[in-house]
Scaffold this motif. Structure first.
Motif, mmCIF file in Angstrom:
data_model
loop_
_atom_site.group_PDB
_atom_site.id
_atom_site.type_symbol
_atom_site.label_atom_id
_atom_site.label_comp_id
_atom_site.label_asym_id
_atom_site.label_seq_id
_atom_site.Cartn_x
_atom_site.Cartn_y
_atom_site.Cartn_z
ATOM 1 N N ARG A 93 0.843 -1.190 0.000
ATOM 2 C CA ARG A 93 0.000 0.000 0.000
ATOM 3 C C ARG A 93 0.884 1.249 0.000
ATOM 4 O O ARG A 93 1.761 1.426 0.836
ATOM 5 N N GLU A 134 -7.628 5.247 -6.125
ATOM 6 C CA GLU A 134 -7.699 4.285 -5.025
ATOM 7 C C GLU A 134 -8.599 3.108 -5.385
ATOM 8 O O GLU A 134 -8.264 1.948 -5.117
ATOM 9 N N ALA A 135 -9.740 3.414 -6.035
ATOM 10 C CA ALA A 135 -10.664 2.335 -6.409
ATOM 11 C C ALA A 135 -10.058 1.438 -7.484
ATOM 12 O O ALA A 135 -10.125 0.202 -7.399
ATOM 13 N N THR A 182 -6.939 0.885 -8.266
ATOM 14 C CA THR A 182 -5.781 0.101 -7.800
ATOM 15 C C THR A 182 -6.140 -0.800 -6.625
ATOM 16 O O THR A 182 -5.263 -1.448 -6.058
ATOM 17 N N GLU A 183 -7.409 -0.809 -6.249
ATOM 18 C CA GLU A 183 -7.882 -1.598 -5.111
ATOM 19 C C GLU A 183 -7.104 -1.271 -3.843
ATOM 20 O O GLU A 183 -6.725 -2.148 -3.078
ATOM 21 N N ARG A 201 -4.112 -0.013 -3.525
ATOM 22 C CA ARG A 201 -2.635 -0.095 -3.556
ATOM 23 C C ARG A 201 -1.995 1.292 -3.638
ATOM 24 O O ARG A 201 -0.867 1.479 -3.187
#
Length: 352
Positions: free
Chosen positions: A17, A45-46, A48-49, A51
């Motif tokens: 992360r 953010e969404a 890259t889940e 990351r």
């Protein structure tokens, strides 16, 4: 065994992360620019889940708005959401990556950036600062500004004090205007107090939000000073290149997506906002007289020529590339875009 796997997996996930700080030059949640910055961060953010998480700091939350560039170069932030003509003290060439008076429309600018060498030259300008820039939306064509005095000709602006950044402001100095650069959140108070006599910001949607109609009489058009102002997401190059390849690819795809969304939102909202200003708030729309526009265009040309002849090789290279794109785009769009717009204004029956 299952418990052991769980224990080992958690640190691996935590280590993957990445959190970045993004400073902006906009008031918190300001419609368009401020909300666009947040939307972009959320999309990264969404996609890259989780990351890559980008924490957004509005103007003044981490650094003052006009210190955003320095915040990224010195490592206090990882990227910024701004517009390049705020940084002429870094390189005059950067102003060509926001907008140029009498220059390129949004679509024309995109053509130059993607197929005319514009992006490669921007990389060249930013490389000494350790930065990589991306366009992340355009306000489209803008209004000419808010004034408390009527503009009847070139002499009308002599002695006037106006908030207007970039090359447009440099040209108005040649017509006798005193030019100041203020961040968005400080403009209303300056206009209300009389510290400035006029201002430009963007167009109806943004200007309605700021409430400039409360402190200025006349709303002038066309916005020849900013025919297609670009927003930037500019990133610490080392941080960008250190990202995992897939995360970087997703990040850049999100920037491109935001470029489309941001531009579309301004185009979608300006029309209704203009009607609100005129019909609800009785704003007086005024067109700049042709002799003023002619004189303004002449002075803009002088400013650009002086920059081209100023001795900085990279700035000269950017300007010559930009002017080539302008010549080529204008020769086509005089027939295409302008021809269509002129035809659409003819008097004929059409469903409303």
């Amino acid at each position: 065994a299952a418990a052991g796997t769980s224990t080992l997996a958690a640190p691996a996930i935590a280590q993957s992360r990445i959190e970045w700080k993004m400073v902006t030059t906009w008031p918190k949640n300001f419609p368009g620019q401020g909300t666009g910055a947040v939307r972009f961060a959320n999309s990264v953010e969404a996609a890259t889940e989780g990351r890559l998480k980008i924490n957004v700091f509005a103007a003044g939350e981490l650094v003052p708005p006009f210190e955003s560039f320095d915040a990224v170069t010195r490592g206090a932030a990882d990227l910024m959401h701004a517009t390049p003509y705020y940084w002429p003290n870094k390189s005059k060439a950067l102003m060509f990556y926001s907008t140029v008076p009498f220059g390129l429309t949004t679509g024309e600018q995109e053509a130059w950036m993607q197929y005319g060498g514009g992006q490669e030259l921007w990389d060249k300008v930013l490389d000494p600062f350790g930065l990589k820039g991306f366009h992340a939306g355009s306000t489209g064509g803008q209004m000419g500004g808010w004034f408390n005095k009527e503009i009847t000709g070139p002499g009308s602006v002599n002695g006037m004090k106006m908030r207007i950044p970039g090359l447009g402001g440099e040209a108005l100095k040649k017509l006798g205007m005193t030019v100041v650069n203020l961040p968005g959140g400080e403009i209303f108070a300056a206009l209300q107090s009389g510290a400035i006599d006029a201002t430009e910001w963007v167009g109806p949607w943004n200007d309605l939000t700021f409430g400039f109609y409360k402190v200025a009489k006349y709303y002038y058009w066309p916005g020849m000073h900013e025919p297609g102002t670009q927003i930037e997401v500019t990133i610490d190059k080392k941080k960008l290149t250190s990202l995992p390849k897939d995360v970087r690819a997703i990040l850049e795809a999100c920037i491109y997506q935001e470029n489309l969304k941001f531009t579309a939102e301004f185009n979608a909202r300006n029309g209704a906002s203009l009607q609100t200003l005129v019909q609800t708030h009785n704003v007086q729309l005024k067109r700049f007289p042709n002799d003023f526009l002619q004189a303004y265009g002449e002075k803009c040309g002088e400013v650009i020529q002086e920059l081209r002849d100023g001795g900085d090789a990279v700035t000269k290279e950017v300007i010559e590339s930009f002017l080539k794109a302008r010549r080529e785009q204008a020769s086509w769009n005089r027939i295409a875009e302008q021809g269509f717009m002129n035809a659409r204004l003819l008097d004929y029956k059409f469903p409303s």
